[in-house]
Each structure stands twice: as C-alpha cells, then as structure tokens.
Design a protein around this motif. Structure first.
Motif, PDB file in Angstrom:
ATOM      1  N   GLU A  15       0.790  -1.118   0.060  1.00  0.00           N
ATOM      2  CA  GLU A  15      -0.101  -0.114   0.023  1.00  0.00           C
ATOM      3  C   GLU A  15       1.046   1.235  -0.056  1.00  0.00           C
ATOM      4  OE1 GLU A  15      -4.133  -0.277   2.045  1.00  0.00           O
ATOM      5  OE2 GLU A  15      -2.534  -1.180   3.387  1.00  0.00           O
ATOM      6  N   TYR A  16       1.924   1.256   0.860  1.00  0.00           N
ATOM      7  CA  TYR A  16       2.655   2.275   0.766  1.00  0.00           C
ATOM      8  C   TYR A  16       3.612   2.845  -0.610  1.00  0.00           C
ATOM      9  CZ  TYR A  16       2.286   1.260   5.719  1.00  0.00           C
ATOM     10  OH  TYR A  16       1.872   1.206   7.084  1.00  0.00           O
ATOM     11  N   VAL A  17       3.922   1.795  -1.208  1.00  0.00           N
ATOM     12  CA  VAL A  17       4.527   1.900  -2.313  1.00  0.00           C
ATOM     13  C   VAL A  17       3.480   2.289  -3.462  1.00  0.00           C
ATOM     14  CG1 VAL A  17       5.890   0.565  -4.287  1.00  0.00           C
ATOM     15  CG2 VAL A  17       6.331   0.049  -1.722  1.00  0.00           C
ATOM     16  N   ILE A  18       2.429   1.667  -3.400  1.00  0.00           N
ATOM     17  CA  ILE A  18       1.441   2.316  -4.545  1.00  0.00           C
ATOM     18  C   ILE A  18       1.099   3.824  -4.183  1.00  0.00           C
ATOM     19  CG2 ILE A  18      -1.134   2.068  -5.196  1.00  0.00           C
ATOM     20  CD1 ILE A  18      -0.548  -0.831  -5.088  1.00  0.00           C
ATOM     21  N   GLU A  19       1.060   4.092  -3.133  1.00  0.00           N
ATOM     22  CA  GLU A  19       0.514   5.478  -2.653  1.00  0.00           C
ATOM     23  C   GLU A  19       1.829   6.270  -3.039  1.00  0.00           C
ATOM     24  OE1 GLU A  19      -0.002   8.238   1.215  1.00  0.00           O
ATOM     25  OE2 GLU A  19      -0.118   6.096   1.630  1.00  0.00           O
ATOM     26  N   TYR A  20       3.189   5.909  -2.627  1.00  0.00           N
ATOM     27  CA  TYR A  20       4.299   6.770  -2.950  1.00  0.00           C
ATOM     28  C   TYR A  20       4.466   7.092  -4.387  1.00  0.00           C
ATOM     29  CZ  TYR A  20       9.282   8.317  -3.245  1.00  0.00           C
ATOM     30  OH  TYR A  20      10.171   8.945  -3.681  1.00  0.00           O
ATOM     31  N   LEU A  21       4.283   6.157  -5.144  1.00  0.00           N
ATOM     32  CA  LEU A  21       4.450   6.025  -6.494  1.00  0.00           C
ATOM     33  C   LEU A  21       3.488   6.770  -7.459  1.00  0.00           C
ATOM     34  CD1 LEU A  21       5.596   2.523  -7.284  1.00  0.00           C
ATOM     35  CD2 LEU A  21       7.053   4.418  -7.420  1.00  0.00           C
ATOM     36  N   LEU A  22       2.059   6.718  -6.862  1.00  0.00           N
ATOM     37  CA  LEU A  22       1.149   7.579  -7.534  1.00  0.00           C
ATOM     38  C   LEU A  22       1.376   8.960  -7.256  1.00  0.00           C
ATOM     39  CD1 LEU A  22      -1.892   5.327  -6.719  1.00  0.00           C
ATOM     40  CD2 LEU A  22      -1.356   5.989  -9.066  1.00  0.00           C
ATOM     41  N   VAL A  23       1.827   9.514  -6.039  1.00  0.00           N
ATOM     42  CA  VAL A  23       1.853  10.856  -5.831  1.00  0.00           C
ATOM     43  C   VAL A  23       3.440  11.305  -6.630  1.00  0.00           C
ATOM     44  CG1 VAL A  23       2.786  12.181  -3.871  1.00  0.00           C
ATOM     45  CG2 VAL A  23       0.951  10.986  -3.447  1.00  0.00           C
ATOM     46  N   LYS A  41       1.091   5.249 -19.919  1.00  0.00           N
ATOM     47  CA  LYS A  41       1.148   3.773 -19.637  1.00  0.00           C
ATOM     48  C   LYS A  41       1.683   3.309 -18.458  1.00  0.00           C
ATOM     49  CE  LYS A  41       5.433   2.266 -21.623  1.00  0.00           C
ATOM     50  NZ  LYS A  41       6.000   1.379 -22.672  1.00  0.00           N
ATOM     51  N   ASN A  42       2.632   3.962 -17.674  1.00  0.00           N
ATOM     52  CA  ASN A  42       3.026   3.665 -16.173  1.00  0.00           C
ATOM     53  C   ASN A  42       2.010   4.086 -15.386  1.00  0.00           C
ATOM     54  OD1 ASN A  42       5.606   2.254 -17.420  1.00  0.00           O
ATOM     55  ND2 ASN A  42       6.453   4.198 -17.486  1.00  0.00           N
ATOM     56  N   ARG A  43       1.552   5.227 -15.617  1.00  0.00           N
ATOM     57  CA  ARG A  43       0.435   5.971 -14.686  1.00  0.00           C
ATOM     58  C   ARG A  43      -0.615   4.814 -14.464  1.00  0.00           C
ATOM     59  NH1 ARG A  43      -0.433  12.037 -15.401  1.00  0.00           N
ATOM     60  NH2 ARG A  43       1.645  12.411 -16.230  1.00  0.00           N
ATOM     61  N   VAL A  44      -1.034   4.301 -15.840  1.00  0.00           N
ATOM     62  CA  VAL A  44      -2.157   3.498 -15.948  1.00  0.00           C
ATOM     63  C   VAL A  44      -1.965   2.116 -15.238  1.00  0.00           C
ATOM     64  CG1 VAL A  44      -3.611   1.952 -17.542  1.00  0.00           C
ATOM     65  CG2 VAL A  44      -3.027   4.310 -17.858  1.00  0.00           C
ATOM     66  N   LYS A  45      -0.708   1.712 -15.545  1.00  0.00           N
ATOM     67  CA  LYS A  45      -0.233   0.378 -14.729  1.00  0.00           C
ATOM     68  C   LYS A  45      -0.316   0.455 -13.256  1.00  0.00           C
ATOM     69  CE  LYS A  45       2.684  -1.220 -18.164  1.00  0.00           C
ATOM     70  NZ  LYS A  45       4.085  -1.699 -18.438  1.00  0.00           N
ATOM     71  N   LEU A  46      -0.013   1.807 -12.765  1.00  0.00           N
ATOM     72  CA  LEU A  46       0.026   1.933 -11.261  1.00  0.00           C
ATOM     73  C   LEU A  46      -1.478   1.964 -10.797  1.00  0.00           C
ATOM     74  CD1 LEU A  46       2.730   4.702 -10.874  1.00  0.00           C
ATOM     75  CD2 LEU A  46       2.546   2.235  -9.967  1.00  0.00           C
ATOM     76  N   GLN A  48      -4.200   0.698 -12.311  1.00  0.00           N
ATOM     77  CA  GLN A  48      -4.674  -0.497 -12.304  1.00  0.00           C
ATOM     78  C   GLN A  48      -4.200  -1.148 -11.275  1.00  0.00           C
ATOM     79  OE1 GLN A  48      -3.449  -1.847 -16.035  1.00  0.00           O
ATOM     80  NE2 GLN A  48      -5.359  -1.126 -17.068  1.00  0.00           N
ATOM     81  N   ALA A  49      -2.920  -1.295 -10.717  1.00  0.00           N
ATOM     82  CA  ALA A  49      -2.676  -2.188  -9.502  1.00  0.00           C
ATOM     83  C   ALA A  49      -3.388  -1.374  -8.356  1.00  0.00           C
ATOM     84  CB  ALA A  49      -1.007  -2.025  -9.413  1.00  0.00           C
ATOM     85  N   ALA A  50      -3.483  -0.292  -8.139  1.00  0.00           N
ATOM     86  CA  ALA A  50      -4.240   0.276  -7.002  1.00  0.00           C
ATOM     87  C   ALA A  50      -5.847  -0.162  -6.897  1.00  0.00           C
ATOM     88  CB  ALA A  50      -3.922   1.635  -6.958  1.00  0.00           C
ATOM     89  N   LEU A  51      -6.504  -0.119  -7.910  1.00  0.00           N
ATOM     90  CA  LEU A  51      -7.619  -0.613  -8.109  1.00  0.00           C
ATOM     91  C   LEU A  51      -7.744  -2.041  -7.900  1.00  0.00           C
ATOM     92  CD1 LEU A  51      -9.106   1.679 -11.111  1.00  0.00           C
ATOM     93  CD2 LEU A  51      -9.439   1.742  -8.603  1.00  0.00           C
ATOM     94  N   THR A  52      -6.998  -2.923  -8.463  1.00  0.00           N
ATOM     95  CA  THR A  52      -7.076  -4.323  -8.167  1.00  0.00           C
ATOM     96  C   THR A  52      -6.879  -4.502  -6.659  1.00  0.00           C
ATOM     97  OG1 THR A  52      -6.050  -4.486 -10.391  1.00  0.00           O
ATOM     98  CG2 THR A  52      -6.190  -6.383  -9.013  1.00  0.00           C
ATOM     99  N   LEU A  53      -5.778  -4.026  -6.028  1.00  0.00           N
ATOM    100  CA  LEU A  53      -5.739  -4.080  -4.636  1.00  0.00           C
ATOM    101  C   LEU A  53      -6.844  -3.798  -3.845  1.00  0.00           C
ATOM    102  CD1 LEU A  53      -4.026  -4.920  -2.206  1.00  0.00           C
ATOM    103  CD2 LEU A  53      -3.239  -2.854  -2.257  1.00  0.00           C
TER     104      LEU A  53
END
Length: 128
Positions: A15-23, A41-46, A48-53
C-alpha cells in the motif's frame, strides 16, 4: 562494483509503495528527473494495480485474494524496475520506513493477507 537497489515488494509495503508512486508520478521531481514513470502507460499500470488491490480487499477471499495480492506485488516490481533509477528507489525505501513508523505497524493489506493465509492453513489442517 555498485550495489543495485532492490525492487522486491512485500505485502507489508504494498500500500505504501502504490501511494508513494502515485503521488510521485504527478510531482515536479518526477518530471525533472530522468524517469519514465510519468508516461501515461506507467501511470495506468499503477492505477490498475491500486484498483485491483482495493477490489481484492473488498471482493476476493481465500486463495483468490492471496494470488491477486502476489500478482500486484509482481506488477509493481515491474513498473519500478522499468522506470525508476537507483536514487529514486532508495528514496522510496526511506519513505516506506518513515510511513511504517508513523502508522505504528497498521496495514490493511498485510492484516487481511495474514488472516487469510492463517485461515487457509487452519482449514487445510482441519481437513486432514
């Protein structure tokens, strides 16, 4: 020989990694540094990962949940290794340690992951 920063993501940090990377993807520092994480495309991957989690935590149970979380960890590792340099990965590691300390170990994804894992182990033991 220079030491390579690890991109291994564990469930406790997910969760911390996803939050950090999105910001980070929308920060000035990302645009001024030599990184490709700001590309669409990299933002979309991030995202998608956040939504999947979030979906996994709300809807999936048992082995499906464990598999989904493990898959998300691998996806995030791929994005990190493809887009971030050693210096940015080190800053990410520092931010994760600070966030973990600030939250006193509370982590939704990790708690759910561990309880699901222990439930499945008890279920497996009781079936024998």
């Amino acid at each position: 020989m220079a030491r390579v920063a690890s991109t291994k993501i564990e469930v406790q940090d997910l969760e911390y990694v996803i939050e950090y990377l999105l910001v980070f993807t929308v920060s000035r520092r990302a645009y001024s540094s030599d990184t490709t994480i700001t590309k669409g495309k990299n933002r979309v991957k991030l995202l998608q990962a956040a939504l999947t989690l979030e979906k996994a935590m709300l809807e999936l149970r048992n082995q499906e949940y464990l598999n989904a979380v493990d898959r998300i960890c691998v996806d995030i590792e791929g994005v990190m290794s493809a887009t971030l340099g050693t210096a940015e990965i080190q800053k990410l590691r520092t931010a994760i340690r600070q966030k973990r300390y600030k939250n006193n170990g509370f982590n939704r994804a990790l708690g759910e992951y561990q309880s699901t894992k222990s439930f499945l182990e008890r279920k497996l033991i009781n079936n024998y």
